[in-house]
Design a protein around this motif. Sequence first.
Motif, PDB file in Angstrom:
ATOM      1  N   ALA A 224       0.826  -1.214   0.000  1.00  0.00           N
ATOM      2  CA  ALA A 224       0.000   0.000   0.000  1.00  0.00           C
ATOM      3  C   ALA A 224       0.859   1.263   0.000  1.00  0.00           C
ATOM      4  O   ALA A 224       0.592   2.218  -0.741  1.00  0.00           O
ATOM      5  N   GLY A 225       1.887   1.279   0.836  1.00  0.00           N
ATOM      6  CA  GLY A 225       2.760   2.453   0.915  1.00  0.00           C
ATOM      7  C   GLY A 225       3.574   2.653  -0.349  1.00  0.00           C
ATOM      8  O   GLY A 225       3.750   3.786  -0.816  1.00  0.00           O
ATOM      9  N   GLY A 226       4.076   1.566  -0.910  1.00  0.00           N
ATOM     10  CA  GLY A 226       4.846   1.672  -2.146  1.00  0.00           C
ATOM     11  C   GLY A 226       4.004   2.166  -3.309  1.00  0.00           C
ATOM     12  O   GLY A 226       4.452   2.976  -4.127  1.00  0.00           O
ATOM     13  N   LEU A 227       2.763   1.677  -3.377  1.00  0.00           N
ATOM     14  CA  LEU A 227       1.854   2.137  -4.433  1.00  0.00           C
ATOM     15  C   LEU A 227       1.528   3.614  -4.247  1.00  0.00           C
ATOM     16  O   LEU A 227       1.481   4.374  -5.229  1.00  0.00           O
ATOM     17  N   PHE A 228       1.334   4.031  -2.991  1.00  0.00           N
ATOM     18  CA  PHE A 228       1.063   5.443  -2.721  1.00  0.00           C
ATOM     19  C   PHE A 228       2.248   6.303  -3.156  1.00  0.00           C
ATOM     20  O   PHE A 228       2.070   7.336  -3.820  1.00  0.00           O
ATOM     21  N   ALA A 229       3.457   5.898  -2.784  1.00  0.00           N
ATOM     22  CA  ALA A 229       4.650   6.661  -3.156  1.00  0.00           C
ATOM     23  C   ALA A 229       4.800   6.747  -4.668  1.00  0.00           C
ATOM     24  O   ALA A 229       5.139   7.804  -5.215  1.00  0.00           O
ATOM     25  N   CYS A 352       6.615   3.166   6.670  1.00  0.00           N
ATOM     26  CA  CYS A 352       7.861   2.782   5.997  1.00  0.00           C
ATOM     27  C   CYS A 352       7.631   2.530   4.514  1.00  0.00           C
ATOM     28  O   CYS A 352       8.488   2.835   3.689  1.00  0.00           O
ATOM     29  N   GLY A 353       6.464   1.969   4.179  1.00  0.00           N
ATOM     30  CA  GLY A 353       6.169   1.736   2.767  1.00  0.00           C
ATOM     31  C   GLY A 353       6.145   3.025   1.970  1.00  0.00           C
ATOM     32  O   GLY A 353       6.589   3.064   0.826  1.00  0.00           O
ATOM     33  N   VAL A 354       5.673   4.107   2.592  1.00  0.00           N
ATOM     34  CA  VAL A 354       5.629   5.410   1.931  1.00  0.00           C
ATOM     35  C   VAL A 354       7.003   6.063   1.887  1.00  0.00           C
ATOM     36  O   VAL A 354       7.486   6.469   0.828  1.00  0.00           O
ATOM     37  N   ALA A 355       7.631   6.177   3.049  1.00  0.00           N
ATOM     38  CA  ALA A 355       8.893   6.927   3.159  1.00  0.00           C
ATOM     39  C   ALA A 355      10.131   6.085   2.885  1.00  0.00           C
ATOM     40  O   ALA A 355      11.205   6.633   2.636  1.00  0.00           O
ATOM     41  N   GLN A 356       9.999   4.757   2.963  1.00  0.00           N
ATOM     42  CA  GLN A 356      11.132   3.837   2.798  1.00  0.00           C
ATOM     43  C   GLN A 356      12.268   4.181   3.756  1.00  0.00           C
ATOM     44  O   GLN A 356      13.441   4.185   3.381  1.00  0.00           O
ATOM     45  N   SER A 357      11.898   4.445   5.000  1.00  0.00           N
ATOM     46  CA  SER A 357      12.863   4.743   6.062  1.00  0.00           C
ATOM     47  C   SER A 357      12.548   3.838   7.251  1.00  0.00           C
ATOM     48  O   SER A 357      11.845   4.239   8.182  1.00  0.00           O
ATOM     49  N   PRO A 358      13.038   2.593   7.230  1.00  0.00           N
ATOM     50  CA  PRO A 358      12.635   1.615   8.250  1.00  0.00           C
ATOM     51  C   PRO A 358      13.024   1.984   9.676  1.00  0.00           C
ATOM     52  O   PRO A 358      12.248   1.750  10.603  1.00  0.00           O
ATOM     53  N   LEU A 359      14.183   2.569   9.861  1.00  0.00           N
ATOM     54  CA  LEU A 359      14.594   2.934  11.216  1.00  0.00           C
ATOM     55  C   LEU A 359      13.738   4.072  11.759  1.00  0.00           C
ATOM     56  O   LEU A 359      13.303   4.046  12.915  1.00  0.00           O
ATOM     57  N   VAL A 388       9.362  -4.752   0.312  1.00  0.00           N
ATOM     58  CA  VAL A 388       8.198  -4.858  -0.581  1.00  0.00           C
ATOM     59  C   VAL A 388       7.963  -3.538  -1.303  1.00  0.00           C
ATOM     60  O   VAL A 388       7.696  -3.514  -2.514  1.00  0.00           O
ATOM     61  N   SER A 389       8.068  -2.432  -0.564  1.00  0.00           N
ATOM     62  CA  SER A 389       7.856  -1.115  -1.171  1.00  0.00           C
ATOM     63  C   SER A 389       8.868  -0.836  -2.273  1.00  0.00           C
ATOM     64  O   SER A 389       8.525  -0.273  -3.318  1.00  0.00           O
ATOM     65  N   PRO A 396      13.238   6.198  -3.305  1.00  0.00           N
ATOM     66  CA  PRO A 396      12.546   6.786  -2.151  1.00  0.00           C
ATOM     67  C   PRO A 396      11.749   8.025  -2.531  1.00  0.00           C
ATOM     68  O   PRO A 396      12.211   8.875  -3.298  1.00  0.00           O
ATOM     69  N   LEU A 397      10.551   8.126  -1.978  1.00  0.00           N
ATOM     70  CA  LEU A 397       9.623   9.198  -2.327  1.00  0.00           C
ATOM     71  C   LEU A 397      10.227  10.581  -2.144  1.00  0.00           C
ATOM     72  O   LEU A 397      10.247  11.400  -3.076  1.00  0.00           O
ATOM     73  N   TYR A 398      10.716  10.881  -0.940  1.00  0.00           N
ATOM     74  CA  TYR A 398      11.167  12.244  -0.649  1.00  0.00           C
ATOM     75  C   TYR A 398      12.438  12.599  -1.422  1.00  0.00           C
ATOM     76  O   TYR A 398      12.636  13.775  -1.770  1.00  0.00           O
ATOM     77  N   SER A 399      13.265  11.619  -1.724  1.00  0.00           N
ATOM     78  CA  SER A 399      14.463  11.893  -2.527  1.00  0.00           C
ATOM     79  C   SER A 399      14.072  12.274  -3.949  1.00  0.00           C
ATOM     80  O   SER A 399      14.646  13.204  -4.535  1.00  0.00           O
ATOM     81  N   VAL A 400      13.091  11.564  -4.503  1.00  0.00           N
ATOM     82  CA  VAL A 400      12.626  11.873  -5.862  1.00  0.00           C
ATOM     83  C   VAL A 400      11.966  13.250  -5.892  1.00  0.00           C
ATOM     84  O   VAL A 400      12.217  14.051  -6.805  1.00  0.00           O
ATOM     85  N   LEU A 401      11.128  13.540  -4.898  1.00  0.00           N
ATOM     86  CA  LEU A 401      10.474  14.847  -4.845  1.00  0.00           C
ATOM     87  C   LEU A 401      11.501  15.965  -4.666  1.00  0.00           C
ATOM     88  O   LEU A 401      11.361  17.047  -5.245  1.00  0.00           O
TER      89      LEU A 401
END
Length: 427
Positions: A224-229, A352-359, A388-389, A396-401
């Motif tokens: 879900a998070g990966g698709l959102f990103a 994490c799925g959205v931001a891809q920042s597990p820690l 999975v994301s 990563p979403l924020y890096s691309v943005l």
Amino acid sequence: MYCSGAVLIGIISVIFAHLGDAAAGLRYRIVALNAWSMLLIAPLGMITITWLTRLLFNGAQGSGIPQTIATLHMHNFMLVDKILTLRIALGKVLMTCLGLICGASIGREGPSVQIGASIMHAFSRAMRQHNDVTRHGMILAGGAAGMAAAFNTPLAGVVFAIEELAHSFEQKSSGRTLTVIIFSGITAIALLGNYTYFGRANTSIPVGVAWLAVLVCGVSGGLAGGLFARCVIRLSKGLPGSLRPFAARFPLGFAALCGLLLALIGLVSDGATYGTGYLQARGIIDGTLHYPASFFFLKYLSILITFCSGIPGGMFAPSLAIGAGMGGWIGQFLPHTSPGAVVLLGMAAYFCGVAQSPLTATIIVMEICDNQQVTLALLATAFLAFGVSRMICPHPLYSVLATGFMEKTEQKEIQKKTDPSPETGPS
């Protein structure tokens, strides 16, 4: 002197929190009196935000995290000075609060990052610092402190600085970053008290069959998070079909359309999709509120629409609400795991799925719920969701943005140099 900046970040974060709560409270009262009134308030509010942002606070659009990341990679500090201004920081506060009143699905944590970075950058200029590493270090420290003060999660602020903002931690700036986060956090605690964002969740996940929740939440949150990103990245490059020329030619009309859609979704969800989703997430965590699967999908859609509108506001708090809704729904199918624990895993997984920042996802959920008993399960869930994301959204979403923002900003600067004619209005 930078300790004074840290204290100021803490004070402004507390003021921002109070203003945000007051804005959300006003919206709740409006909806309670007449839910259908949002069909008028939301479009008018979105028009007002778009108009004021373009007129007075141009540059305050969006989350604030990509803008902050972009400045950490810029060496033209004349350009940085235009992005991290106190005027834009003020616009972030005012427009985000107005967005909460009119039902936009936004949070104040992303804007707090840019606000904190702007404050520390202003102190860096006042101190007449010229070294690039030092100036970038001040921006990094301010951004991390803004996020930490907004959630009252100092450890998550440190990890966020390492994992999301800078993707590294230079020895020269590490001490400054820690100091700024500590001072801003102490200030917030002194003014608000030693609270936890979502209260205290006393739950655990014993090793064994209960860990099936780790697998289910990790995969679901990552998908879900990966698709959102991926959707957000695609939308950041341009709206689909005829919406793109319509939004470019009639920005206020497009804002009104977004507001109308948000109001319609709010009516369908009985108001649950408006705002940050804080009350919904807290209710799901403590077991006092139960939402159907439709809450997850409708909140998901409302954040995408809000992002398309371009108004100031972040996605952190709404993402946690979506994760809580997902975990609350999954929990009913996992009787061997505590429902509250599944909610926490859902929050970490989707975030994490959205931001891809597990820690960052692990630490922030652990701190906002004051629960160290589920740390290992949270970590395993977050890293599974990360994997999975990445399969769905490789970057990563924020890096691309941030990269897209940097390219657009540099292109505008080149156009200004090649076209000396004066601008007739805000872009």
